[in-house]
Design an enzyme around this catalytic site. Sequence first.
Site, PDB file in Angstrom:
ATOM      1  N   LYS A  27       0.813  -1.227   0.000  1.00  0.00           N
ATOM      2  CA  LYS A  27       0.000   0.000   0.000  1.00  0.00           C
ATOM      3  C   LYS A  27       0.845   1.276   0.000  1.00  0.00           C
ATOM      4  O   LYS A  27       0.421   2.279  -0.551  1.00  0.00           O
ATOM      5  CB  LYS A  27      -0.950   0.008   1.207  1.00  0.00           C
ATOM      6  N   ASP A  85      -9.960   3.254   1.580  1.00  0.00           N
ATOM      7  CA  ASP A  85     -10.129   2.729   2.950  1.00  0.00           C
ATOM      8  C   ASP A  85     -10.787   3.774   3.852  1.00  0.00           C
ATOM      9  O   ASP A  85     -11.532   3.426   4.769  1.00  0.00           O
ATOM     10  CB  ASP A  85      -8.761   2.356   3.546  1.00  0.00           C
ATOM     11  N   TYR A 129     -12.526  -8.473  10.827  1.00  0.00           N
ATOM     12  CA  TYR A 129     -13.835  -9.041  10.480  1.00  0.00           C
ATOM     13  C   TYR A 129     -13.863 -10.557  10.590  1.00  0.00           C
ATOM     14  O   TYR A 129     -14.843 -11.196  10.203  1.00  0.00           O
ATOM     15  CB  TYR A 129     -14.292  -8.584   9.081  1.00  0.00           C
TER      16      TYR A 129
END
Length: 323
Positions: free
Chosen positions: A90, A127, A262
Amino acid sequence: MPSASAARAAARAAARAAARAIDGHTALLGVLGDPVRHSLSPAMHNAALRELGLNWVYLALPAPPEQLATVVRGLEAMGCRGLSVTIPHKQSVAALAAELSPLARRVGAVNTLVPREGGGWFGTNTDVEGFLAPLQAAGRPWQGQRAVVLGCGGSARAVVAGLAELELGSIQVAGRRAGSREAFVADCRAWAPQLEGLSWSDDGTAASPDLREALASADLVVNTTPVGMASASDPAAAGRSPLTGAELNALPAGAWVYDLIYTPRPTALLQAATARGCQAIDGLEMLVQQGAAALRLWSGSDQIPVEAMRAALLSQLTGQQAP
Ligand SMILES: NC(=O)c1ccc[n+]([C@@H]2O[C@H](COP(=O)([O-])OP(=O)(O)OC[C@H]3O[C@@H](n4cnc5c(N)ncnc54)[C@H](OP(=O)(O)O)[C@@H]3O)[C@@H](O)[C@H]2O)c1
Protein backbone atom coordinates in the site's frame (compact mmCIF):
# COMPACT_ATOMS: atom_id res chain seq x y z
CA MET A 1 -47.26 -7.97 -22.17
CA PRO A 2 -44.41 -7.82 -19.58
CA SER A 3 -44.17 -4.68 -17.46
CA ALA A 4 -41.24 -2.29 -17.93
CA SER A 5 -39.73 -3.41 -14.60
CA ALA A 6 -40.04 -7.10 -15.58
CA ALA A 7 -38.37 -6.32 -18.91
CA ARG A 8 -35.53 -4.51 -17.11
CA ALA A 9 -35.11 -7.45 -14.70
CA ALA A 10 -34.99 -9.88 -17.65
CA ALA A 11 -32.40 -7.70 -19.41
CA ARG A 12 -30.29 -7.61 -16.22
CA ALA A 13 -30.57 -11.41 -15.84
CA ALA A 14 -29.52 -11.88 -19.48
CA ALA A 15 -26.58 -9.52 -19.00
CA ARG A 16 -25.57 -11.42 -15.84
CA ALA A 17 -25.72 -14.76 -17.66
CA ALA A 18 -23.63 -13.35 -20.53
CA ALA A 19 -21.11 -11.88 -18.09
CA ARG A 20 -20.50 -15.26 -16.47
CA ALA A 21 -18.78 -16.61 -19.59
CA ILE A 22 -15.13 -15.60 -19.96
CA ASP A 23 -14.32 -14.95 -23.61
CA GLY A 24 -11.88 -13.02 -25.76
CA HIS A 25 -13.38 -9.71 -24.65
CA THR A 26 -13.21 -10.31 -20.89
CA ALA A 27 -11.34 -7.47 -19.16
CA LEU A 28 -9.17 -7.92 -16.10
CA LEU A 29 -9.19 -6.38 -12.62
CA GLY A 30 -7.45 -7.71 -9.55
CA VAL A 31 -5.84 -7.32 -6.18
CA LEU A 32 -2.06 -7.05 -5.78
CA GLY A 33 -0.57 -8.44 -2.58
CA ASP A 34 1.97 -10.85 -1.17
CA PRO A 35 0.55 -13.20 -0.02
CA VAL A 36 -2.88 -12.64 -1.56
CA ARG A 37 -4.46 -16.08 -2.07
CA HIS A 38 -6.47 -15.65 1.15
CA SER A 39 -8.08 -12.43 -0.13
CA LEU A 40 -11.88 -12.20 -0.01
CA SER A 41 -11.88 -9.42 -2.62
CA PRO A 42 -12.22 -11.72 -5.69
CA ALA A 43 -15.46 -13.22 -4.31
CA MET A 44 -16.80 -9.79 -3.40
CA HIS A 45 -15.94 -8.04 -6.66
CA ASN A 46 -16.90 -10.90 -9.00
CA ALA A 47 -20.34 -11.01 -7.34
CA ALA A 48 -20.69 -7.29 -8.10
CA LEU A 49 -19.41 -7.66 -11.69
CA ARG A 50 -21.99 -10.39 -12.35
CA GLU A 51 -24.76 -8.15 -11.01
CA LEU A 52 -23.55 -5.24 -13.14
CA GLY A 53 -23.48 -7.48 -16.22
CA LEU A 54 -19.89 -6.45 -17.00
CA ASN A 55 -17.66 -8.80 -18.98
CA TRP A 56 -14.85 -8.27 -16.44
CA VAL A 57 -13.12 -10.69 -14.11
CA TYR A 58 -11.34 -9.87 -10.82
CA LEU A 59 -8.41 -12.06 -9.75
CA ALA A 60 -5.97 -12.36 -6.84
CA LEU A 61 -2.62 -11.35 -8.35
CA PRO A 62 0.41 -12.34 -6.24
CA ALA A 63 3.20 -9.76 -6.61
CA PRO A 64 6.40 -10.18 -4.59
CA PRO A 65 7.88 -6.78 -3.64
CA GLU A 66 10.82 -7.09 -6.03
CA GLN A 67 8.40 -7.73 -8.94
CA LEU A 68 5.83 -5.07 -8.07
CA ALA A 69 6.96 -2.45 -10.60
CA THR A 70 7.09 -5.03 -13.42
CA VAL A 71 3.64 -6.39 -12.53
CA VAL A 72 2.04 -2.92 -12.28
CA ARG A 73 3.52 -1.78 -15.63
CA GLY A 74 2.63 -5.09 -17.29
CA LEU A 75 -0.97 -4.88 -16.13
CA GLU A 76 -1.23 -1.36 -17.52
CA ALA A 77 0.16 -2.56 -20.86
CA MET A 78 -2.48 -5.36 -20.88
CA GLY A 79 -5.33 -2.87 -20.46
CA CYS A 80 -6.19 -3.86 -16.89
CA ARG A 81 -9.33 -1.92 -15.79
CA GLY A 82 -8.38 -1.44 -12.15
CA LEU A 83 -6.40 -2.77 -9.23
CA SER A 84 -6.83 -3.08 -5.48
CA VAL A 85 -3.63 -3.01 -3.47
CA THR A 86 -3.11 -4.79 -0.17
CA ILE A 87 -0.34 -5.75 2.27
CA PRO A 88 2.61 -5.19 1.83
CA HIS A 89 2.31 -2.82 -1.14
CA LYS A 90 0.00 0.00 0.00
CA GLN A 91 2.88 2.41 0.62
CA SER A 92 5.39 1.33 -2.02
CA VAL A 93 2.91 1.30 -4.91
CA ALA A 94 2.41 5.07 -4.57
CA ALA A 95 5.77 5.65 -6.29
CA LEU A 96 4.51 3.69 -9.33
CA ALA A 97 1.41 5.87 -9.84
CA ALA A 98 1.51 8.70 -12.41
CA GLU A 99 -0.89 10.70 -10.23
CA LEU A 100 -2.07 10.49 -6.62
CA SER A 101 -5.27 11.79 -5.05
CA PRO A 102 -4.76 14.38 -2.29
CA LEU A 103 -6.19 11.79 0.14
CA ALA A 104 -3.65 9.11 -0.89
CA ARG A 105 -0.88 11.66 -0.39
CA ARG A 106 -2.17 12.58 3.04
CA VAL A 107 -2.68 9.01 4.18
CA GLY A 108 0.61 7.93 2.60
CA ALA A 109 -1.01 4.78 1.23
CA VAL A 110 -2.75 3.67 -1.98
CA ASN A 111 -5.30 0.85 -1.95
CA THR A 112 -6.81 1.49 -5.41
CA LEU A 113 -5.27 2.08 -8.84
CA VAL A 114 -7.38 3.38 -11.72
CA PRO A 115 -6.05 3.50 -15.31
CA ARG A 116 -5.75 7.07 -16.62
CA GLU A 117 -6.91 8.01 -20.10
CA GLY A 118 -3.51 9.44 -20.98
CA GLY A 119 -1.65 6.40 -19.62
CA GLY A 120 -0.26 5.47 -16.22
CA TRP A 121 -2.17 4.79 -13.00
CA PHE A 122 -4.12 7.13 -10.75
CA GLY A 123 -3.60 6.04 -7.13
CA THR A 124 -6.14 6.74 -4.41
CA ASN A 125 -7.30 5.44 -1.06
CA THR A 126 -10.85 4.16 -0.53
CA ASP A 127 -10.13 2.73 2.95
CA VAL A 128 -11.05 6.12 4.44
CA GLU A 129 -14.48 6.10 2.76
CA GLY A 130 -14.95 2.45 3.79
CA PHE A 131 -14.01 3.17 7.39
CA LEU A 132 -16.34 6.17 7.58
CA ALA A 133 -19.44 4.47 6.12
CA PRO A 134 -20.61 2.67 9.32
CA LEU A 135 -19.88 5.74 11.48
CA GLN A 136 -21.92 7.94 9.15
CA ALA A 137 -24.71 5.35 9.13
CA ALA A 138 -24.74 5.36 12.95
CA GLY A 139 -26.84 8.51 12.84
CA ARG A 140 -25.08 10.35 15.64
CA PRO A 141 -22.99 13.50 15.43
CA TRP A 142 -19.28 12.74 15.78
CA GLN A 143 -18.12 16.34 15.56
CA GLY A 144 -16.28 17.36 18.75
CA GLN A 145 -16.30 13.79 20.18
CA ARG A 146 -13.29 11.97 21.64
CA ALA A 147 -11.69 8.93 19.98
CA VAL A 148 -8.95 6.53 21.06
CA VAL A 149 -7.23 4.60 18.25
CA LEU A 150 -5.34 1.42 19.21
CA GLY A 151 -2.28 0.84 17.00
CA CYS A 152 -0.38 3.20 14.70
CA GLY A 153 0.33 1.12 11.57
CA GLY A 154 -0.97 1.41 7.99
CA SER A 155 -4.72 1.26 8.58
CA ALA A 156 -4.48 3.66 11.55
CA ARG A 157 -3.54 6.42 9.09
CA ALA A 158 -6.77 5.90 7.12
CA VAL A 159 -8.70 5.79 10.41
CA VAL A 160 -7.18 9.07 11.63
CA ALA A 161 -7.86 10.69 8.22
CA GLY A 162 -11.51 9.59 8.52
CA LEU A 163 -11.86 10.81 12.11
CA ALA A 164 -10.29 14.16 11.15
CA GLU A 165 -12.84 14.43 8.31
CA LEU A 166 -15.63 13.89 10.86
CA GLU A 167 -14.06 16.72 12.90
CA LEU A 168 -13.66 14.80 16.12
CA GLY A 169 -12.48 17.05 18.92
CA SER A 170 -9.75 14.72 20.15
CA ILE A 171 -8.00 11.74 18.51
CA GLN A 172 -5.54 9.86 20.73
CA VAL A 173 -3.43 7.12 19.20
CA ALA A 174 -2.01 4.38 21.41
CA GLY A 175 1.10 2.63 20.13
CA ARG A 176 3.34 0.18 21.95
CA ARG A 177 6.60 1.50 20.43
CA ALA A 178 7.41 5.12 21.26
CA GLY A 179 9.45 5.66 18.09
CA SER A 180 6.76 4.63 15.60
CA ARG A 181 4.01 6.32 17.66
CA GLU A 182 5.85 9.64 17.69
CA ALA A 183 6.67 9.41 13.98
CA PHE A 184 3.00 8.65 13.25
CA VAL A 185 1.79 11.67 15.23
CA ALA A 186 4.42 13.94 13.67
CA ASP A 187 3.40 12.78 10.14
CA CYS A 188 -0.35 13.21 10.62
CA ARG A 189 -0.45 16.37 12.75
CA ALA A 190 -0.32 18.66 9.71
CA TRP A 191 -3.84 17.58 8.70
CA ALA A 192 -5.11 16.22 12.05
CA PRO A 193 -4.14 18.89 14.59
CA GLN A 194 -6.34 17.25 17.26
CA LEU A 195 -4.08 14.13 17.19
CA GLU A 196 -2.02 13.09 20.24
CA GLY A 197 0.04 10.01 21.06
CA LEU A 198 -0.67 7.76 24.04
CA SER A 199 1.82 5.32 25.51
CA TRP A 200 0.75 1.67 25.74
CA SER A 201 2.62 -1.09 27.55
CA ASP A 202 5.62 -2.64 25.79
CA ASP A 203 3.71 -5.74 24.74
CA GLY A 204 0.28 -4.18 24.33
CA THR A 205 -1.26 -6.37 27.05
CA ALA A 206 -1.95 -3.73 29.73
CA ALA A 207 -2.85 -0.11 29.38
CA SER A 208 -0.63 2.70 30.60
CA PRO A 209 -2.19 5.26 32.99
CA ASP A 210 -2.45 7.62 29.98
CA LEU A 211 -4.44 5.09 27.96
CA ARG A 212 -6.69 4.22 30.92
CA GLU A 213 -7.48 7.90 31.45
CA ALA A 214 -8.23 8.41 27.76
CA LEU A 215 -10.55 5.36 27.70
CA ALA A 216 -12.56 6.72 30.65
CA SER A 217 -13.76 9.67 28.57
CA ALA A 218 -13.77 8.12 25.08
CA ASP A 219 -16.85 8.28 22.85
CA LEU A 220 -15.27 5.94 20.30
CA VAL A 221 -12.47 3.34 20.43
CA VAL A 222 -11.06 1.96 17.16
CA ASN A 223 -8.87 -1.15 17.11
CA THR A 224 -6.41 -1.08 14.22
CA THR A 225 -4.09 -3.75 15.66
CA PRO A 226 -4.35 -7.35 14.43
CA VAL A 227 -4.88 -8.54 18.04
CA GLY A 228 -7.93 -10.84 18.06
CA MET A 229 -7.78 -11.75 14.36
CA ALA A 230 -8.31 -15.43 13.59
CA SER A 231 -5.14 -17.18 12.48
CA ALA A 232 -4.79 -20.69 11.03
CA SER A 233 -1.31 -21.01 12.56
CA ASP A 234 -2.34 -19.78 16.05
CA PRO A 235 -5.76 -21.10 17.13
CA ALA A 236 -5.68 -19.02 20.36
CA ALA A 237 -5.33 -15.74 18.42
CA ALA A 238 -9.06 -15.27 17.86
CA GLY A 239 -9.71 -15.28 21.62
CA ARG A 240 -7.38 -12.35 22.33
CA SER A 241 -8.41 -8.75 22.85
CA PRO A 242 -6.27 -5.60 22.69
CA LEU A 243 -8.05 -4.33 25.83
CA THR A 244 -8.64 -6.26 29.06
CA GLY A 245 -12.11 -6.51 30.60
CA ALA A 246 -11.11 -3.96 33.26
CA GLU A 247 -9.95 -1.49 30.61
CA LEU A 248 -13.19 -1.92 28.69
CA ASN A 249 -15.16 -1.38 31.88
CA ALA A 250 -13.50 2.03 32.18
CA LEU A 251 -15.31 3.11 28.99
CA PRO A 252 -18.49 5.17 29.31
CA ALA A 253 -21.43 2.78 28.80
CA GLY A 254 -22.66 4.56 25.66
CA ALA A 255 -19.27 4.51 23.92
CA TRP A 256 -18.82 2.91 20.50
CA VAL A 257 -16.15 0.28 19.85
CA TYR A 258 -15.07 -0.28 16.23
CA ASP A 259 -12.79 -3.23 15.43
CA LEU A 260 -11.29 -3.26 11.90
CA ILE A 261 -11.02 -7.05 12.14
CA TYR A 262 -13.83 -9.04 10.48
CA THR A 263 -12.83 -12.58 11.34
CA PRO A 264 -13.98 -13.91 13.77
CA ARG A 265 -17.35 -12.17 13.96
CA PRO A 266 -17.68 -10.88 16.60
CA THR A 267 -14.12 -10.48 17.87
CA ALA A 268 -13.37 -10.98 21.57
CA LEU A 269 -13.06 -7.17 21.86
CA LEU A 270 -16.52 -6.59 20.42
CA GLN A 271 -18.09 -9.35 22.53
CA ALA A 272 -16.73 -7.72 25.67
CA ALA A 273 -17.71 -4.25 24.47
CA THR A 274 -21.29 -5.36 23.86
CA ALA A 275 -21.41 -6.96 27.32
CA ARG A 276 -20.23 -3.59 28.70
CA GLY A 277 -23.20 -1.88 27.02
CA CYS A 278 -21.18 -0.29 24.22
CA GLN A 279 -22.21 -0.18 20.55
CA ALA A 280 -20.06 -2.45 18.37
CA ILE A 281 -18.96 -2.18 14.72
CA ASP A 282 -16.74 -4.78 13.03
CA GLY A 283 -14.56 -4.44 9.91
CA LEU A 284 -16.84 -6.18 7.42
CA GLU A 285 -18.70 -3.07 6.31
CA MET A 286 -15.42 -1.20 5.88
CA LEU A 287 -14.24 -3.97 3.56
CA VAL A 288 -17.50 -3.85 1.57
CA GLN A 289 -17.59 -0.06 1.31
CA GLN A 290 -13.93 0.41 0.34
CA GLY A 291 -14.54 -2.17 -2.42
CA ALA A 292 -17.74 -0.45 -3.54
CA ALA A 293 -15.90 2.89 -3.70
CA ALA A 294 -13.15 1.32 -5.84
CA LEU A 295 -15.67 -0.31 -8.19
CA ARG A 296 -17.42 3.05 -8.59
CA LEU A 297 -14.12 4.51 -9.81
CA TRP A 298 -13.29 1.60 -12.14
CA SER A 299 -16.76 1.26 -13.69
CA GLY A 300 -17.90 4.88 -13.63
CA SER A 301 -21.25 3.60 -12.33
CA ASP A 302 -22.98 4.88 -9.18
CA GLN A 303 -25.25 1.81 -9.08
CA ILE A 304 -22.89 -0.52 -7.20
CA PRO A 305 -24.60 -3.75 -5.98
CA VAL A 306 -23.42 -3.41 -2.39
CA GLU A 307 -25.86 -6.08 -1.15
CA ALA A 308 -24.38 -8.69 -3.50
CA MET A 309 -20.86 -7.77 -2.38
CA ARG A 310 -21.79 -8.10 1.31
CA ALA A 311 -23.58 -11.41 0.70
CA ALA A 312 -20.56 -12.82 -1.18
CA LEU A 313 -18.26 -11.88 1.69
CA LEU A 314 -20.56 -13.34 4.31
CA SER A 315 -20.81 -16.55 2.35
CA GLN A 316 -17.00 -16.78 2.11
CA LEU A 317 -16.61 -16.07 5.82
CA THR A 318 -19.22 -18.66 6.77
CA GLY A 319 -17.43 -21.18 4.55
CA GLN A 320 -14.09 -20.39 6.22
CA GLN A 321 -15.52 -20.81 9.69
CA ALA A 322 -17.23 -24.10 8.87
CA PRO A 323 -15.30 -27.18 10.10
N1 LIG B 1 -11.84 -4.06 7.55
C1 LIG B 1 -10.98 -3.66 6.65
O1 LIG B 1 -11.33 -3.32 5.51
C2 LIG B 1 -9.53 -3.55 7.03
C3 LIG B 1 -8.68 -2.72 6.27
C4 LIG B 1 -7.33 -2.64 6.66
C5 LIG B 1 -6.86 -3.38 7.76
N2 LIG B 1 -7.73 -4.18 8.45
C6 LIG B 1 -7.25 -4.94 9.61
O2 LIG B 1 -6.59 -4.05 10.50
C7 LIG B 1 -5.53 -4.74 11.16
C8 LIG B 1 -4.23 -3.93 11.04
O3 LIG B 1 -3.84 -3.82 9.69
P1 LIG B 1 -2.66 -2.82 9.28
O4 LIG B 1 -2.52 -2.91 7.82
O5 LIG B 1 -2.86 -1.48 9.89
O6 LIG B 1 -1.40 -3.52 10.00
P2 LIG B 1 -0.02 -2.86 10.39
O7 LIG B 1 0.37 -1.78 9.43
O8 LIG B 1 0.91 -3.99 10.63
O9 LIG B 1 -0.29 -2.12 11.82
C9 LIG B 1 -0.63 -2.85 12.97
C10 LIG B 1 -0.45 -1.97 14.20
O10 LIG B 1 -0.85 -2.76 15.32
C11 LIG B 1 0.23 -2.80 16.27
N3 LIG B 1 0.25 -4.06 16.98
C12 LIG B 1 0.45 -5.29 16.46
N4 LIG B 1 0.39 -6.22 17.45
C13 LIG B 1 0.19 -5.54 18.61
C14 LIG B 1 0.06 -5.93 19.97
N5 LIG B 1 0.13 -7.21 20.34
N6 LIG B 1 -0.16 -4.97 20.89
C15 LIG B 1 -0.24 -3.66 20.54
N7 LIG B 1 -0.09 -3.23 19.27
C16 LIG B 1 0.10 -4.15 18.31
C17 LIG B 1 1.48 -2.60 15.44
O11 LIG B 1 2.53 -2.17 16.27
P3 LIG B 1 4.05 -2.59 15.96
O12 LIG B 1 4.48 -1.71 14.84
O13 LIG B 1 4.73 -2.33 17.25
O14 LIG B 1 4.02 -4.05 15.58
C18 LIG B 1 1.00 -1.53 14.45
O15 LIG B 1 0.99 -0.27 15.07
C19 LIG B 1 -5.45 -6.13 10.54
O16 LIG B 1 -6.13 -7.03 11.39
C20 LIG B 1 -6.18 -5.97 9.23
O17 LIG B 1 -6.79 -7.17 8.80
C21 LIG B 1 -9.04 -4.28 8.11
